[in-house]
Structure formats: structure tokens, C-alpha cells
Design a protein around this motif. Structure first.
Motif: not given
Length: 411
Positions: A174-190
Motif C-alpha cells: 500500500x502506497x500510504x503505508x510505504x510513505x508513512x513507514x519511510x517517513x519514520x522507520x522507527x515508529x510503531x504500528x499496531x
């Protein structure tokens, strides 16, 4: 080889014989859509008539392996790699090449921890299959029995999720997931966030119609394990899988911290496209599909345990090893496991790392390859190229992932 990872974009089961067999985006690897076909049972127990030649791992053979591995390293520019081969009565080959840390030049060593990406799937599915043995779940139960809100949840079975035939969209694409992840690879996801990325897309096909590697499937199976056991997945895997398997250096992390000692990992799955150190990136986005950490000796032990089914009943292991086609002649995917040219196991890829732990029943041989990068080479996963180079020398009748031996310099 799509089954491979949990990669972000090059999703899952790595698709191009380097990526086609086993390589998922950010988290995994093993995909490729294939028309529906009946499951084919395979056995991890060699037939008495089987006689797969495996050479004595003499200094001469070791020299050939050294040369082939170094050649692949030159081509792919992999910082560091560890290769292990073991076969009863044939000796062993265990060697490290290159560096574990590009900043300090510290060398790769055999005791280093690495992230194992989609190899995590083998642990999650094993935990699920143990519940099958305990009659707490059934492989043909619909996922909707356990988790509400899943598209086609009344039709998709646990078997189809574990076999990558659900039709659910892979959230790591998912492009939105990829953008969010790459913006901050140290963040947590539920887990709910991950499922939301997947479920906003329409289902790809009817359940069971095709093979398509999707990390979404494993998030759902991890949630099933938690719901049925009423325990966190990490605890279930630690107590019910890792402990009885005797694995002391394998962990399901609760943070981005790596256990000491570890290899630094390098990736180009970055917002800029430049290669960066991904060692401290948070693996929460991969969870049941690819978050775990291990080392060479544990993966050596696990490859045999997984292929021979010592943690499951024979009947359940038989179900696990029934494969349906992926995308190459001679390969198939079972329940969180593949059979590629006779090698049984799973590969893994996650930003910064790749692993390939597999077992060849006919020779009772184990091969483990660990890398501290997931940067592809001409569209192929580097772990696949190393696997091809090694097996082209020691098992030319079982070359991973294809029939023809890999010739360094001609890829």
C-alpha cells in the motif's frame, strides 16, 4: 522467489527468481500469482531409495565455495555474508565474508544476530499448527470465526491464509503505508493499522483461486493465535515453539533493539532511495509476518526442525508440506513453508537483512545463508544468488531456486 520477505515494495515472496520465489515487500518474500492447482504432498523424510549425491566438504570443495561466494559479493556489493553447510558424514562448511559494520569495519562473525524477516512466518504458522494438533482450531475454519471485519472472512480459511491463497491485499504494498513507514522507520504500528491498509483495497481473487504472497495473511494468523491462547504472540512463540525447539538465540522483539552481538543491516528501502543503516528500524510493522531475530546456529537447528516436523504430529506436518505451485517449475508453497527444487524451508527479507535457512531431506543437508543487506541486484534478491551459487556446487541436481547451476558473472 516471492516467499521471501516482508520487504516494503518488492513484496513478499521474492519474485524474480531472486525475488519471485520468496520475497515480500518490507516484510517478506514468497509470492507470485499462480492458477489454482491441487496440493501436492511432499515428504521431509528421505525415501530409502533416494540417493542425492552430496560431496565431502573437503578443502577443495571449500575453495570452490569461497570463490563462488566472493564472486557474488563482488557483483552484489553485499557488505557481509555468512554461509553454513552441514550434511551427515560429509563434514561442514561454515564461513563468514565481509563486514558486519561498514562504519567500523568490524568483520562478520558466526555468532551475530540478524533480523530474519519472513522466516518469522514459519514460527507463527508452527504456533498455529500446534493449536490444530490440540484441536483448538481447524485449518478449514473461516477466519471470520475468529476475527471480525475481514473481507471475505466467511469464506477465507486458515489454510488459505497460511498457504498464501487468501486473495487479501498485501498491506506492505500500500502506497500510504510505504510513505508513512519511510517517513519514520522507527515508529510503531499496531496490527489494526496494518489491517486497515490492507482492507481498504478490494480482494484480489476468490479464496483458493491463486497463490499470492501477502503479509496480511500472517497478521491475521498471529491474531488467531493470540485470541485462542489468550496470550501475546511473542509469548506463545517463546514458550511453545522456541523453548521446545531448543532455540536460545532467537527472539520475537518488543522494541527496535537488537540483542548483542549483532550485524548492522543496510537497505535502500528509504525515502531517498539511498542506502542507509536500518539496524535500529522498528520491526513492529512486520509483526507475525517478519519481526523476529536469530543467528546462524539457531537457524541451522530450526531448518531441520521445521522440515521434519518434530514439533507437530505427523498428520499435521503432512498437511503443512502439501504444496501448491508458486511461479517456477519445481517449486511449491505449503503452510508457511516452501519446497524449492527439493530444499524445504522459507527465506526472509526485511530492510537491512536477508536469510535463507533450508533443508534437503534426500541428503539430510542443511544450508543457512545470512546477509546484512536486502539491496537487490538486477531485480534479484542477493540471498537467492548466494543460494544458487552454493547449491550449484554441492547439489547440482537441486539448484536453488532453478534447475541450472548459477554461474557467477552471468546473471
Amino acid at each position: 522467489m516471492k516467499p521471501t520477505h516482508v520487504r516494503l515494495r518488492r513484496a513478499c515472496a521474492a519474485a524474480a527468481v531472486a525475488g519471485v520465489l520468496i520475497a515480500p515487500a518490507v516484510a517478506g518474500s514468497a509470492s507470485g500469482a499462480t492458477a489454482s492447482a491441487p496440493a501436492v504432498p511432499v515428504s521431509a523424510t528421505p525415501s530409502p531409495d533416494s540417493d542425492t549425491p552430496f560431496p565431502q566438504l573437503t578443502p577443495a570443495v571449500a575453495a570452490r565455495l569461497d570463490a563462488a561466494i566472493r564472486q557474488v559479493m563482488r557483483q552484489t556489493k553485499v557488505p557481509g555474508v555468512t554461509v553454513g553447510l552441514w550434511a551427515p558424514g560429509k563434514g561442514s562448511y561454515v564461513k563468514t565474508f565481509g563486514v558486519a559494520d561498514k562504519a567500523t569495519g568490524a568483520p562478520m562473525t558466526t555468532g551475530l544476530h540478524v533480523r530474519i524477516g519472513s522466516e518469522t512466518k514459519t514460527f507463527t504458522v508452527t504456533a498455529l499448527l500446534q493449536l490444530v494438533d490440540q484441536r483448538k482450531v481447524g485449518l478449514d475454519d473461516p477466519i471470520g470465526t475468529y476475527i471480525k471485519g475481514v473481507p471475505n472472512g466467511n469464506r477465507i480459511t486458515l489454510r488459505e491464509l497460511a498457504g498464501m491463497r487468501s486473495g487479501l491485499f498485501n498491506y506492505t504494498l500500500d502506497e500510504n503505508f510505504i510513505k508513512k513507514f519511510q517517513a519514520d522507520p522507527e515508529q510503531s504500528f499496531t496490527t489494526q493499522q496494518l489491517l486497515d491498509y490492507a482492507f481498504k483495497h478490494p480482494v484480489q481473487f476468490a479464496p483458493g483461486a491463486k497463490f499470492d504472497y501477502s503479509n496480511t495473511n500472517l497478521i491475521l494468523l498471529g491474531l488467531v493465535v493470540e485470541k485462542v491462547t489468550v496470550r501475546p504472540l511473542r509469548e506463545v512463540i517463546a514458550k511453545d515453539v522456541l523453548a521446545p525447539a531448543g532455540l536460545r538465540s532467537t527472539v520475537f522483539p518488543t522494541s527496535a533493539a537488537m540483542p548483542d552481538p549483532y550485524a548492522h543491516g543496510y537497505t535502500d528501502q528509504t525515502a531517498s532511495g539511498k542506502i542507509e543503516d536500518a539496524t535500529g528500524w522498528n520491526p513492529s510493522w512486520a509483526w507475525a509476518a517478519g519481526a523476529m531475530v536469530s543467528d546462524l546456529e539457531d537457524l541451522r537447528s530450526w531448518a531441520r526442525t521445521l522440515a521434519t516436523g518434530t514439533l507437530l504430529t505427523p498428520a499435521t506436518q503432512t498437511e503443512r508440506l502439501k504444496t501448491t505451485p508458486m511461479n517456477l517449475q519445481g517449486d511449491g508453497y505449503g503452510l508457511g513453508i516452501f519446497n524449492v527444487q527439493g530444499w524445504i524451508g522459507h527465506n526472509g527479507s526485511i530492510p537491512g537483512y536477508e536469510v535463507l535457512p533450508v533443508y534437503l531431506p534426500q541428503a539430510q543437508a542443511t544450508m543457512v545463508i545470512l546477509l546484512n543487506t536486502d539491496v537487490s541486484y538486477k531485480g534479484q534478491e542477493p540471498s537467492t544468488l548466494f543460494g544458487a551459487a552454493v547449491t550449484g556446487i554441492v547439489t547440482p541436481d537441486h539448484v536453488y531456486p532453478g534447475h541450472k547451476p548459477y554461474v557467477p558473472g552471468r546473471s
